[in-house]
Design an enzyme around this catalytic site. Structure first.
Site, mmCIF file in Angstrom:
data_model
loop_
_atom_site.group_PDB
_atom_site.id
_atom_site.type_symbol
_atom_site.label_atom_id
_atom_site.label_comp_id
_atom_site.label_asym_id
_atom_site.label_seq_id
_atom_site.Cartn_x
_atom_site.Cartn_y
_atom_site.Cartn_z
ATOM 1 N N GLU A 227 43.319 41.694 50.680
ATOM 2 C CA GLU A 227 43.610 40.264 50.530
ATOM 3 C C GLU A 227 43.151 39.881 49.136
ATOM 4 O OE1 GLU A 227 43.246 36.759 49.885
ATOM 5 O OE2 GLU A 227 41.865 36.391 51.549
ATOM 6 N N GLY B 54 41.249 45.358 43.692
ATOM 7 C CA GLY B 54 42.103 45.821 44.777
ATOM 8 C C GLY B 54 42.946 47.013 44.365
ATOM 9 N N LYS C 32 29.916 45.835 52.493
ATOM 10 C CA LYS C 32 29.302 45.573 51.188
ATOM 11 C C LYS C 32 29.605 44.140 50.794
ATOM 12 C CE LYS C 32 29.719 45.458 47.051
ATOM 13 N NZ LYS C 32 29.267 44.413 46.053
ATOM 14 N N CYS D 236 41.011 31.640 47.348
ATOM 15 C CA CYS D 236 42.154 32.452 46.934
ATOM 16 C C CYS D 236 43.481 31.757 47.234
ATOM 17 C CB CYS D 236 42.106 33.818 47.603
ATOM 18 S SG CYS D 236 41.931 33.744 49.394
ATOM 19 N N ILE E 268 20.855 34.084 42.794
ATOM 20 C CA ILE E 268 20.540 32.875 42.036
ATOM 21 C C ILE E 268 21.114 31.653 42.743
ATOM 22 C CG2 ILE E 268 20.784 31.718 39.798
ATOM 23 C CD1 ILE E 268 19.146 34.304 39.685
ATOM 24 N N GLU F 5 45.269 33.008 38.088
ATOM 25 C CA GLU F 5 44.289 32.421 38.990
ATOM 26 C C GLU F 5 43.028 32.044 38.213
ATOM 27 O OE1 GLU F 5 42.802 33.395 43.461
ATOM 28 O OE2 GLU F 5 42.616 35.028 42.021
#
Length: 491
Positions: free
Chosen positions: A251, A234, A176, A285, A23, A383
């Site tokens: 990461e 993660g 991926k 990040c 999109i 975050e």
């Protein structure tokens, strides 16, 4: 036309025929339908990567691999402008930012081509031993098949960060990309096909995280997993890797602090603060989203910062002069707005916090700044991954350092002061993998990237990125013509 999977050097339809839509976040319109891989497709990709690794790629010289990396860089460079436009349409970021990203991705392939050539010189280096009857040489060999999962905030650049060092090392890849931004990663597959990269060396499987991503992370024939993304995902990858004692690098998230002392230049500070939180719509990040300002400079800096934030031009990324594009998806837009609504109960909203009135379509959000959130609030600790900045004041250096380090994250941090001794002292005291002094966010392929605490494991970029995909082997030889004699001479 459906964008297919790239497996074993061929474009293939997924086994179950699934697909999803990419999109445009500025228009909310469908850009492209993309194949959705499942575990069966991932298995085929891993098999192809294993075959390519075993049947020759792992035995190539670094100089040969460097030629392939240079060819990929040249092919990407030949359509650099088109790739930048595609990145804007798929991700939403302003065109100048996308152009910067594509250029960095190309440079990343060239940089690791250089390290691949250097790797030839490092092979079989002798190691001095205390016993002259023995000799030892050190080899650097590829880790094997690398599974790689990348996020949506820097689609092609994140692909380069993982694919380039892996190929330089002699590993093979199953990549991926995020289902939100798969299009430029597929263009990397086109480039691989165009330059004739050997079949199976690079495989790209698009699909949903809970299907294709989970299957890749748990595949027993993947030797190494490299992941960039959220802490919860993660943790799942780390858990799956534990069953196989698999090599991993992660990461993950961040909630980076930016400390500004009284003696800092206000205009320079505002510029770097803006860059640190509003670049890429705050979807970074390492974004310096926690601003700590010393009391003496706080009123003047805050006033100047609010004025600058309110004048940021918001709009579709392809429009000239736009500085802030839309968030990447409807889901991300809802998440950030929800955090802002909760934040209104935890701090003082100084500006922003809503959709711009002149943009009824697209996932747009005004630059948002809060003042004095509680240090235990979600607004300060979690975050947000959007253009949301929180400001707190501090009195002393020790207080600033304590607040900056009081986080489960440790990816990045910044400090700004005219006193370079103090800056160095604070930089050394910050518990973060990356520290910027008198700036925020500059990133160089040559320098290590990664964090402490829950921000991840390992480092990408630079020579550290190459080491992620290498195993170190010692070969020790007994040089004497005599028998060892430890047992036989005891008789």
């Amino acid at each position: 036309m459906l964008k297919q999977l790239y497996i074993d050097g061929q474009w293939v339809t997924p086994a179950q025929g699934g697909q999803f839509s990419c999109i445009d976040p500025a228009t909310e319109e469908t850009l492209q339908h993309v194949a959705a891989a499942t575990a069966q497709d991932v298995d085929l990709a891993v098999q192809a990567a294993r075959k390519a690794f075993n049947q020759g790629w792992s035995q190539t010289r670094g100089a040969e691999r460097a030629d392939w990396l240079e060819a990929l860089a040249d092919k990407l460079a030949s359509k650099q402008d088109a790739l930048a436009i595609l990145e804007v349409c798929d991700n939403g970021k302003p065109l100048p930012e996308a152009q910067w990203d594509i250029s960095d991705a190309i440079d990343c392939f060239r940089y690791y081509a250089g390290l691949a050539r250097e790797l030839d010189q490092r092979q079989d280096q002798p190691l001095e031993l205390p016993d002259p009857r023995f000799s030892c040489r050190i080899r650097h060999e590829p880790v094997g098949v690398a599974g790689q999962i990348i996020p949506w905030n820097y689609p092609l650049l994140m692909a380069a960060w993982k694919v380039a060092p892996a190929l330089a090392a002699g590993a093979t890849c199953v990549l991926k990309p995020s289902e939100l931004t798969s299009l430029t990663a597929l263009e990397l597959a086109v480039a691989a096909s165009d330059v004739g990269l050997p079949a199976g060396v690079l495989n790209i499987v698009t699909g949903l995280g809970n299907e294709a991503g989970a299957a890749l992370g748990a595949h027993p024939d993947v030797d190494k997993m490299a992941f960039t993304g959220s802490v919860p995902t993660g943790a799942k990858i780390m858990s799956a890797a534990a069953a196989e004692i698999k090599n991993i690098s992660l990461e993950l998230g961040g909630k980076s602090a930016f400390i500004v002392f009284d003696d800092a230049d206000v205009e320079a500070a505002v510029e770097w603060i803006m860059f640190g939180i509003f670049w890429n719509q705050g979807q970074v990040c390492s974004a310096t989203s926690r601003l700590l300002v010393q009391e003496g400079i706080a009123p003047r800096l805050t006033e100047r910062l609010l004025d600058a934030a309110r004048r940021i031009r918001i709009g579709p990324g392809l429009e000239p002069g736009v500085q802030l594009g839309p968030l990447v998806s409807a889901g991300q837009h809802r998440k950030v707005l929800s955090m802002i609504e909760q934040g209104k109960q935890q701090a003082t909203l100084l500006t922003g916090g809503k959709r711009p009135g002149h943009l009824p379509e697209g996932y747009f959000l005004e630059p948002t700044i809060f003042a004095e959130p509680a240090t235990d609030s979600r607004l300060w600790r979690e975050e947000i991954f959007g253009p949301v900045l929180c400001i707190r004041r501090f009195k002393t250096e020790a207080e600033a350092l304590q607040q900056a380090n009081d986080s489960r994250f440790g990816l990045a941090a910044a400090v700004m002061s005219a006193d370079l001794e103090r800056s160095a002292r604070v930089a050394n005291g910050l518990r973060a993998g990356i520290v910027w002094v008198n700036c925020s966010q500059p990133t160089f392929t040559q320098a290590p990237w990664g964090g402490m605490k829950q921000s991840g494991i390992g480092r990408e970029l630079g020579r550290w990125g190459l080491e992620n995909y290498l195993e170190v082997k010692q070969v020790t030889e007994y040089r004497s013509q005599d028998a060892w004699g430890w047992y036989l001479k005891q008789e």
